[in-house]
Design a protein around this motif. Structure first.
Motif, PDB file in Angstrom:
ATOM      1  N   SER A 285      48.069  -1.347 -29.236  1.00 40.84           N
ATOM      2  CA  SER A 285      46.868  -0.890 -28.778  1.00 40.84           C
ATOM      3  C   SER A 285      47.062   0.609 -28.064  1.00 40.84           C
ATOM      4  N   VAL A 338      38.681   2.983 -22.995  1.00 42.49           N
ATOM      5  CA  VAL A 338      38.310   2.543 -24.261  1.00 42.49           C
ATOM      6  C   VAL A 338      37.550   1.548 -24.408  1.00 42.49           C
ATOM      7  N   ILE A 339      37.958   0.445 -23.583  1.00 41.74           N
ATOM      8  CA  ILE A 339      37.422  -0.781 -23.376  1.00 41.74           C
ATOM      9  C   ILE A 339      35.918  -0.846 -22.934  1.00 41.74           C
ATOM     10  N   HIS A 342      33.501   0.903 -25.632  1.00 37.71           N
ATOM     11  CA  HIS A 342      33.731   0.325 -27.059  1.00 37.71           C
ATOM     12  C   HIS A 342      32.471   0.355 -27.716  1.00 37.71           C
ATOM     13  N   GLN A 369      38.465   2.543 -36.339  1.00 34.89           N
ATOM     14  CA  GLN A 369      37.388   1.586 -36.345  1.00 34.89           C
ATOM     15  C   GLN A 369      37.745   0.116 -36.747  1.00 34.89           C
ATOM     16  N   MET A 372      39.865  -1.246 -33.763  1.00 33.37           N
ATOM     17  CA  MET A 372      39.099  -1.682 -32.482  1.00 33.37           C
ATOM     18  C   MET A 372      38.279  -2.797 -32.710  1.00 33.37           C
ATOM     19  N   THR A 373      38.019  -3.283 -33.971  1.00 32.05           N
ATOM     20  CA  THR A 373      37.510  -4.747 -34.040  1.00 32.05           C
ATOM     21  C   THR A 373      38.098  -5.850 -33.862  1.00 32.05           C
ATOM     22  N   TYR A 378      41.945  -5.487 -28.684  1.00 32.03           N
ATOM     23  CA  TYR A 378      41.144  -5.766 -27.444  1.00 32.03           C
ATOM     24  C   TYR A 378      42.147  -6.639 -26.242  1.00 32.03           C
ATOM     25  N   CYS A 381      44.600  -4.184 -24.949  1.00 27.62           N
ATOM     26  CA  CYS A 381      44.330  -2.950 -23.969  1.00 27.62           C
ATOM     27  C   CYS A 381      43.989  -3.477 -22.795  1.00 27.62           C
ATOM     28  N   LYS A 439      33.906 -10.587 -24.176  1.00 27.62           N
ATOM     29  CA  LYS A 439      33.807 -10.219 -25.651  1.00 27.62           C
ATOM     30  C   LYS A 439      32.571 -11.160 -26.014  1.00 27.62           C
ATOM     31  N   ILE A 443      31.190  -7.012 -25.577  1.00 27.83           N
ATOM     32  CA  ILE A 443      31.834  -6.440 -26.869  1.00 27.83           C
ATOM     33  C   ILE A 443      31.664  -7.602 -27.911  1.00 27.83           C
ATOM     34  N   ILE A 446      33.951  -7.342 -31.559  1.00 29.05           N
ATOM     35  CA  ILE A 446      35.337  -7.676 -31.786  1.00 29.05           C
ATOM     36  C   ILE A 446      35.471  -9.008 -32.434  1.00 29.05           C
TER      37      ILE A 446
END
Length: 685
Positions: A285, A338-339, A342, A369, A372-373, A378, A381, A439, A443, A446
């Motif tokens: 990460s 970054v989180i 996102h 990219q 990050m998914t 996740y 981080c 999540k 986000i 993810i």
């Protein structure tokens, strides 16, 4: 006028030129010596008032005295300009003009022209062909005079403190020249801690012998006895900390009481790096976050687009930023950024893929990219941010110059305890529920958590015929193991790095004082301390004063039942002069406890100053000039407190022609509007 009517005009008006007969009795000097006019002149000189006798130029011509006074004021203006530019790390030099014989476009020259609006005599001075005292060579001499004046005061303060710690670190400047920064830590009689930069020296080779030679030479120039050193603080490189021939080892062969501390800032940075490398999830990460920072910050187009997207979504969190290579453990904020951004980053990657034509750049963007998914990214981080939040706070606390090694070690223990509190099933369940909720709500791009592919265990994990390899049954169990492993690794690395050999010797001082406050037996610690510092302490007085500590602390309002190292420092700094005399040996122990630093952050700050002083436009600055500029820029308060009259007298006193041109400086030569300081120079303890 002489009253004698027989005065010889050759010795009073016309001048003597008959040198052929100068030694004859009837015609030369002997005849004049016995004359009435000579006798009268001698009598007048002997009976003249003392206030009249002075510079013959001043006595013969009042205009000459006024000219000297004007010259002194202009030179003080030149000195104040030099001091201001050096303090602010501004360049003095400029392009040389062969017609005017000066650097007209330089900051130094333009500042003089600006000040000429209030003193027109400066313009006349600058129009002179020679003796303007504005050349680069003269600037170097002025900088040297100011730096030496400052170093003498610093040296006197350290000598009065008796004990000190040597702090050094290396860095390469903009011209790729290796520089050794040397600083001194000392404690005054009021237990106020000082860390002073004393010089920057070029290193031809980064060997331990060369570094030791430079350290010894620097102490000698500061008139400091290396036998009074009670500590040394460097990084953990082999050159500085090698067990056989390292700098710390060589210094300890000269002075066995000079204990070595591996800078806690560097130690913490290494501990965090070791922990991150050991936890694959967080390591991957962090690598991805580092790549994100490069893609965004090294492209003005993408950086501008991200700012526009953040403005549209009204995201008020901190934006994405690249890692700083010179700061310790500042990675938690980068992970959190970054989180928090996102969704904006995912939109940025989609836009970048449509406008970018470089296939290699497209591949990098698609790789980031895709990473990050994943749930692994996740989770890594979020977990990394939670752990690094504590280490980043510890790093900032350790960098305080007033923090001693004992206090720094205690701070590290507190952080370890805080991290271990999260090593429970309850804490993990709360952490797991929190990231799943975020999540789901924030986000959603993810992927869901999944178990890793089941693989056969390596042979080294098998015992006999029974396979002991454990494979988690659910994805939650899988991430639970990563969670516990990360906390165990971080705490173990910090404890290992902070457990240093010489600190155990130094710890005896802390334990001796704390046990004495608690009225607990401390014979073992007392024996070790007296053995180590037999020349610094009077054991007979020390034993009696240790018994006084609880009563003294209680009379000052301290609760001795819960006395820690921070209370100990507060107690020492609260002592008045009478109590310091009563507890003289305790005061010595207090200085020995505080003189050892937690970090060498003062050297790191000097590196930042070096980047401001020696830029790519000033890459050819000489070593002496660079050292003097660094002294004046790093010690801004001392630079402001410099007495320019004393500096001017030192500068003028080096050459006879300067004495004739300027004379002796006094406080009356300083105009009020150009006064160096309205306050008198403060005497440091």
């Amino acid at each position: 006028m002489l009253t004698s009517s027989t005065a010889d005009p050759a010795f009073t008006k016309n001048g003597f030129c008959n040198w052929k007969n100068a030694l004859e009795k009837k015609k030369g000097f002997q005849k004049h010596e016995s004359s009435d006019s000579h006798m009268e002149a001698v009598a007048r000189y002997v009976t003249a008032p003392a206030t009249v006798i002075g510079d013959i130029g001043d006595l013969l011509c009042e205009r000459h005295a006024l000219e000297k006074s004007k010259n002194r004021k202009i030179l003080l203006t030149i000195l104040s300009n030099t001091r201001y530019l050096a303090r602010q790390a501004l360049p003095l030099r400029g392009d040389w003009n062969t017609e005017t014989m000066c650097e007209e476009n330089s900051n130094f020259h333009q500042l003089l022209k600006l000040r000429s609006q209030e003193n027109p005599e400066i313009i006349e001075w600058l129009q002179k062909r020679d003796e303007k005292y504005t050349s680069p060579e003269i600037q170097n001499e002025m900088l040297e005079a100011m730096a030496f004046s400052m170093m003498r005061k610093i040296s006197a303060n350290i000598q009065n403190a008796t004990f000190f710690t040597i702090m050094a670190d290396e860095t390469a400047d903009v011209s790729n020249k290796e520089q050794l920064v040397i600083c001194i830590r000392w404690v005054d009689h009021c237990f106020v801690i000082h860390e002073d930069f004393i010089g920057m020296h070029p290193l031809e080779r980064t060997t331990a012998d060369q570094v030791v030679a430079i350290l010894k030479n620097a102490l000698l120039r500061m008139n400091l006895n290396i036998q009074h050193a009670r500590g040394q603080c460097y990084d953990g490189a082999a050159t500085m900390a090698g067990e056989k021939t390292g700098v710390a080892t060589q210094i300890k062969t000269i002075n066995g009481k000079c204990l070595y501390t591996h800078c806690y800032g560097h130690a913490l940075n290494l501990a965090v790096a070791d922990a991150i490398k050991s936890v694959q999830c967080i390591s991957d990460s962090l690598d991805t976050v580092r790549e994100i920072g490069k893609l965004v910050k090294k492209s003005p187009q993408r950086n501008t687009k991200l700012d526009k997207i953040r403005a549209e979504t009204k995201n008020e969190s901190r934006g994405v930023h690249a890692f700083c290579p010179t700061r310790w453990t500042v990675r938690g904020e980068a992970l959190a950024a970054v989180i928090n951004n996102h969704a904006e980053l995912m939109e940025l990657w989609d836009w970048s893929l449509t406008v970018s034509k470089d296939t290699e750049m497209k591949a990098r963007i698609r790789g980031v990219q895709s990473m990050m998914t994943t749930f692994n990214f996740y989770f890594g981080c979020t977990l990394g941010e939670q752990l690094l939040r504590q280490t980043d706070n510890l790093s900032r606390a350790l960098q305080d110059s007033s923090t001693s090694a004992a206090q720094g070690n205690r701070l590290a223990q507190d952080v370890v305890k805080t991290l271990l509190k999260d090593r429970t099933d309850t804490s993990f369940h709360l952490f797991w529920a929190r990231i799943l909720q975020r999540k789901t709500t924030e986000i959603q791009t993810i992927e869901d958590p999944m178990l890793p592919r089941k693989r056969k265990a390596p042979v080294r994990h098998e015992v006999g015929e029974q396979n002991t390899h454990h494979f988690p049954k659910t994805h939650k169990d899988h991430y639970r193991r990563i969670y516990f492993n990360a906390i165990d690794t971080v705490t173990q690395c910090i404890a290992t790095r902070f457990e240093q050999k010489d600190f155990k010797i130094y710890l005896n001082i802390q334990e001796l004082l704390l046990k004495s406050f608690a009225s607990e037996p401390c014979d073992t610690e007392l024996a070790e301390v007296v053995k180590m510092y037999s020349e610094d302490l009077d054991s007979f007085k020390l034993k009696g004063q240790l018994l006084l500590l609880p009563q003294t602390a209680e009379s000052m309002g301290f609760d001795t039942s819960e006395f820690d190292v921070n209370d100990l420092v507060t107690f020492l700094q609260s002592l008045d002069s009478s109590r310091r005399k009563l507890l003289s040996e305790i005061s010595t122990l207090g200085k020995l406890l505080l003189v050892l630093p937690a970090t060498n952050a003062v050297s790191e700050r000097s590196f930042s100053a070096l980047k401001r002083v020696k830029t790519y436009l000033r890459s050819t600055t000489g070593d002496s000039r660079l050292n003097h500029l660094m002294m004046l820029h790093v010690h801004k308060d001392r630079t402001d407190a410099l007495t320019l009259v004393d500096v001017a007298n030192d500068f003028v006193g080096e050459k006879e022609n300067r004495k004739q041109l300027f004379g002796k400086f006094s406080a009356n030569d300083i105009p009020n509007k150009f006064s160096t300081s309205s306050k008198s120079t403060q005497t440091e303890n």
